[in-house]
Design an enzyme around this catalytic site. Structure first.
Site, PDB file in Angstrom:
ATOM      1  N   TYR A 156     -32.078   0.350 -18.717  1.00 49.17           N
ATOM      2  CA  TYR A 156     -31.074   1.397 -18.903  1.00 49.17           C
ATOM      3  C   TYR A 156     -29.711   0.736 -18.926  1.00 49.17           C
ATOM      4  CZ  TYR A 156     -28.112   5.471 -17.794  1.00 49.17           C
ATOM      5  OH  TYR A 156     -27.148   6.451 -17.795  1.00 49.17           O
ATOM      6  N   ASP A 171     -26.718  -7.283 -18.490  1.00 45.50           N
ATOM      7  CA  ASP A 171     -26.219  -6.068 -17.848  1.00 45.50           C
ATOM      8  C   ASP A 171     -26.512  -6.193 -16.367  1.00 45.50           C
ATOM      9  OD1 ASP A 171     -25.547  -3.642 -16.878  1.00 45.50           O
ATOM     10  OD2 ASP A 171     -26.768  -2.462 -18.285  1.00 45.50           O
ATOM     11  N   LYS A 183     -21.112  -0.610 -10.135  1.00 46.69           N
ATOM     12  CA  LYS A 183     -21.723  -0.380  -8.809  1.00 46.69           C
ATOM     13  C   LYS A 183     -21.037  -1.200  -7.693  1.00 46.69           C
ATOM     14  CE  LYS A 183     -25.670   1.843 -10.726  1.00 46.69           C
ATOM     15  NZ  LYS A 183     -26.435   1.610 -11.922  1.00 46.69           N
TER      16      LYS A 183
HETATM   17  C1  LIG Z   1     -26.135   2.256 -13.345  1.00 44.77           C
HETATM   18  C2  LIG Z   1     -26.312   1.388 -14.525  1.00 44.77           C
HETATM   19  C3  LIG Z   1     -25.544   1.559 -15.702  1.00 44.77           C
HETATM   20  C4  LIG Z   1     -24.624   2.731 -15.895  1.00 44.77           C
HETATM   21  O1  LIG Z   1     -23.578   2.726 -14.993  1.00 44.77           O
HETATM   22  P1  LIG Z   1     -22.774   4.111 -14.738  1.00 44.77           P
HETATM   23  O2  LIG Z   1     -21.668   3.680 -13.839  1.00 44.77           O
HETATM   24  O3  LIG Z   1     -23.763   5.044 -14.121  1.00 44.77           O
HETATM   25  O4  LIG Z   1     -22.296   4.582 -16.061  1.00 44.77           O
HETATM   26  C5  LIG Z   1     -25.675   0.638 -16.708  1.00 44.77           C
HETATM   27  N1  LIG Z   1     -26.525  -0.397 -16.600  1.00 44.77           N
HETATM   28  C6  LIG Z   1     -27.284  -0.586 -15.497  1.00 44.77           C
HETATM   29  C7  LIG Z   1     -28.188  -1.769 -15.428  1.00 44.77           C
HETATM   30  C8  LIG Z   1     -27.215   0.303 -14.433  1.00 44.77           C
HETATM   31  O5  LIG Z   1     -28.007   0.134 -13.377  1.00 44.77           O
END
Ligand SMILES: *Cc1c(COP(=O)(O)O)cnc(C)c1O
Length: 426
Positions: A142, A237, A265
Site C-alpha cells: 500500500y 516506501d 508515520k
Molecule cells: C501509511 C502508509 C502510507 C500512507 O500514509 P498516510 O499518511 O496514511 O497517507 C503509504 N505507504 C505506506 C507503506 C504506509 O504504511
C-alpha cells in the site's frame, strides 16, 4: 448502550461509516470501535473508561508511546510561536538535515503532510526525471490512496492494472503495473518486455499493509540491480518501516540504497508530517528548481516538525532499537508459544518494533499466502483480546507495533491474555 456505542451511532449520522479512515470502523472484525479518550505511554483509554495495552500506536507513528512528555514539550514550545506560516522556517531545515544524516541515501528531501502525498509526489518526480510513464508496484503493498496506486493486478505482465476503487478511471491506472511481491522472475520479465517504459519501481522493503511480509533474500537486491540496468528509479516506501525497524530504516537493515525514499508515520511523531527524498540529481527536478510541480500549504509545519524531531531524538538513546526489538520479539514468541500450547495454527514474526500475527502455521511470503490465513479465527482472537484490554489492529491484514515504553509487564500481560483467548478459539 455504552458511551462508545452512543458515539458510534452519532458519528455514523454525520461521518460516512462514522470514521475518517475506513479500517477504524471495525467492518472486517465487526462490532463497535472504542472511541479513544486519551493515551499515555503504551496505554489507551476509551470513552467508557476501559484501559487497553495499545499495539496499534496510531498505525505506527508512536514509537515512544502516547503523550511522551518530551514530545509534548517540543510541540507546546513551537506552538507558542504560531502554528503555520506558509513561509520557510528554521525547523524545516533541521528536520531535513536530520533525515539526510540518518538516511545516507538521501541528499535532499522535501517535507509534506501525509504518506499519500509523499508517494504520489515521489512517483511524479520519478516520471518527470526519467521521461517515462509506467510504474511498477507489488500486490499487497500500500502506498497511500492516490488514484494511480489504487490498482489490483491485471492478468498479464504489462497489461493494464485494474482500478481497485470506484471513481478511478482505467485511463489513470493503465500505466501502473502490479506484480507479485517477492517474485524477482516476474519483474525481470516485465523489464525485458518493456526495457524503456518503466519510470519507477515502488516497494515496501518490508510489506506492512498485507499483515507483515518480509522480503526474501535477494528480492530487494534484485530490484536494485534491475533498476540500475534499465535506468528506472527505485523507490523504497518507508512510510511505515522508516525508523521503525532499524536505526537506518529498512534500507539500513538490508544495506540497499534506493534512489528515492518516502517517509511518514514515525517522522511526524503523531503529527501530520511526511517526506520524500533521495539523490540530488532527481530531487533537483522538483519545482522551483525543476519542471516537476509539487506544493503544500501546510508542508513542513513547524509544530509537526517539532513533534517529529523530538520523537526521532528519543530513538537515538543508547540501545533504543535493541530494547524495542527485544520487546517485540518477546511478544511474537510469547504469542506463538501460547498458540502452540493451545493447539492453534498460528505464527508470528517481527523486525525492530513491528510485528505480524498470522493464523497459519507458517509466516506468509506473498499476498496469496496472506489471503489464505484464517480470517475468521483472527476475528475471534481480536475480539477476545480486546475484551481482555489488548488493542490489536482491527484487521487480519495489518502489521502491529510495539513502542519503547511497552514494559516486560505489558508484554507478559498480553501473553497471559492470549493464553486464555487461544483456548477459546481452538
Ligand atoms: C501509511 C502508509 C502510507 C500512507 O500514509 P498516510 O499518511 O496514511 O497517507 C503509504 N505507504 C505506506 C507503506 C504506509 O504504511
Amino acid at each position: 448502550m455504552s458511551y462508545n456505542e452512543t458515539l458510534f451511532a452519532r458519528a455514523q449520522k454525520i461521518i460516512p461509516g462514522g470514521v475518517n479512515s475506513p479500517v477504524r470502523a471495525f467492518r472486517s472484525v465487526g462490532g463497535t470501535p472504542p472511541f479513544i479518550a486519551r493515551g499515555e505511554g503504551p496505554y489507551l483509554w476509551d470513552a467508557d473508561g476501559c484501559k487497553y495495552i495499545d499495539y496499534v500506536g496510531s498505525w505506527g507513528p508512536l514509537i515512544v508511546g502516547h503523550a511522551h512528555p518530551e514530545v509534548l514539550r517540543a510541540v507546546n514550545d513551537k506552538a507558542r510561536d504560531g502554528l503555520s506560516f506558509g513561509a520557510p522556517t528554521e525547523i524545516e531545515i533541521e528536520m531535513a538535515e536530520y533525515l539526510c544524516r540518518r538516511l545516507p541515501s538521501m541528499d535532499m528531501v522535501r517535507l509534506v503532510s501525509s504518506g499519500t502525498e509523499a508517494t504520489m509526489s515521489a512517483l511524479r518526480l520519478a516520471r518527470g526525471f526519467t521521461g517515462r510513464a509506467k510504474i511498477v508496484k507489488f500486490e499487497g503493498c500500500y502506498h497511500g490512496h492516490s488514484d494511480g496506486l489504487l490498482v489490483k493486478a491485471g492478468s498479464g505482465l504489462l497489461t493494464f492494472g485494474q482500478p481497485s476503487s470506484a471513481g478511478v478511471p482505467p485511463s489513470i491506472t493503465q500505466d501502473t503495473v502490479v506484480l507479485p511481491y517477492n517474485d524477482l522472475a516476474a519483474i525481470t520479465a516485465a523489464f525485458k518486455e518493456a526495457p524503456e517504459a518503466i519510470a519507477a519501481v515502488i516497494v515496501e522493503p518490508i510489506a506492512g499493509n498485507m499483515n507483515m511480509v518480509k522480503p526474501k533474500t535477494g528480492f530487494l537486491e534484485g530490484l536494485r540491480a534491475l533498476c540500475d540496468r534499465y535506468g528506472a528509479v527505485l523507490i523504497f516506501d518507508e512510510v511505515m518501516t522508516g525508523f521503525r525497524v532499524h536505526p537506518g530504516s529498512a534500507q539500513g537493515l538490508y544495506g540497499i540504497t534506493p534512489d528515492l525514499t518516502t517517509l511518514g508515520k514515525v517522522i511526524g511523531g503523531g503529527m501530520p508530517l511526511a517526506a520524500f527524498g533521495g539523490k540530488r540529481a532527481i530531487m533537483e527536478c522538483i519545482a522551483p528548481l525543476g519542471p516537476v510541480y509539487q506544493a503544500g500549504t501546510l508542508s513542513g509545519n513547524p509544530a509537526a516538525a517539532a513533534a517529529g524531531l523530538a520523537t526521532l531524538a528519543l530513538t537515538e538513546a543508547p540501545g533504543f532499537y535493541d530494547k524495542l526489538a527485544a520487546a517485540t520479539r518477546a511478544l511474537a514468541q510469547g504469542l506463538q508459544d501460547a498458540a502452540k500450547a493451545a493447539g492453534v495454527a498460528f505464527s508470528a514474526t517481527s523486525e525492530g518494533g513491528m510485528f505480524g500475527l498470522y493464523f497459519a502455521a507458517q509466516a506468509p511470503g506473498s499476498y496469496a499466502e496472506v489471503m489464505a490465513c484464517d480470517v475468521d479465527r483472527f476475528n475471534r482472537f481480536f475480539h477476545g483480546m480486546l475484551n481482555e484490554g489488548i488493542y490489536f489492529a482491527p484487521s487480519a491484514f495489518e502489521a502491529g507495533f510495539v513502542s519503547a515504553v511497552h514494559q516486560p509487564a505489558d508484554i507478559n500481560a498480553t501473553v497471559t491474555a492470549a493464553k486464555k483467548v487461544f483456548a477459546t478459539i481452538r
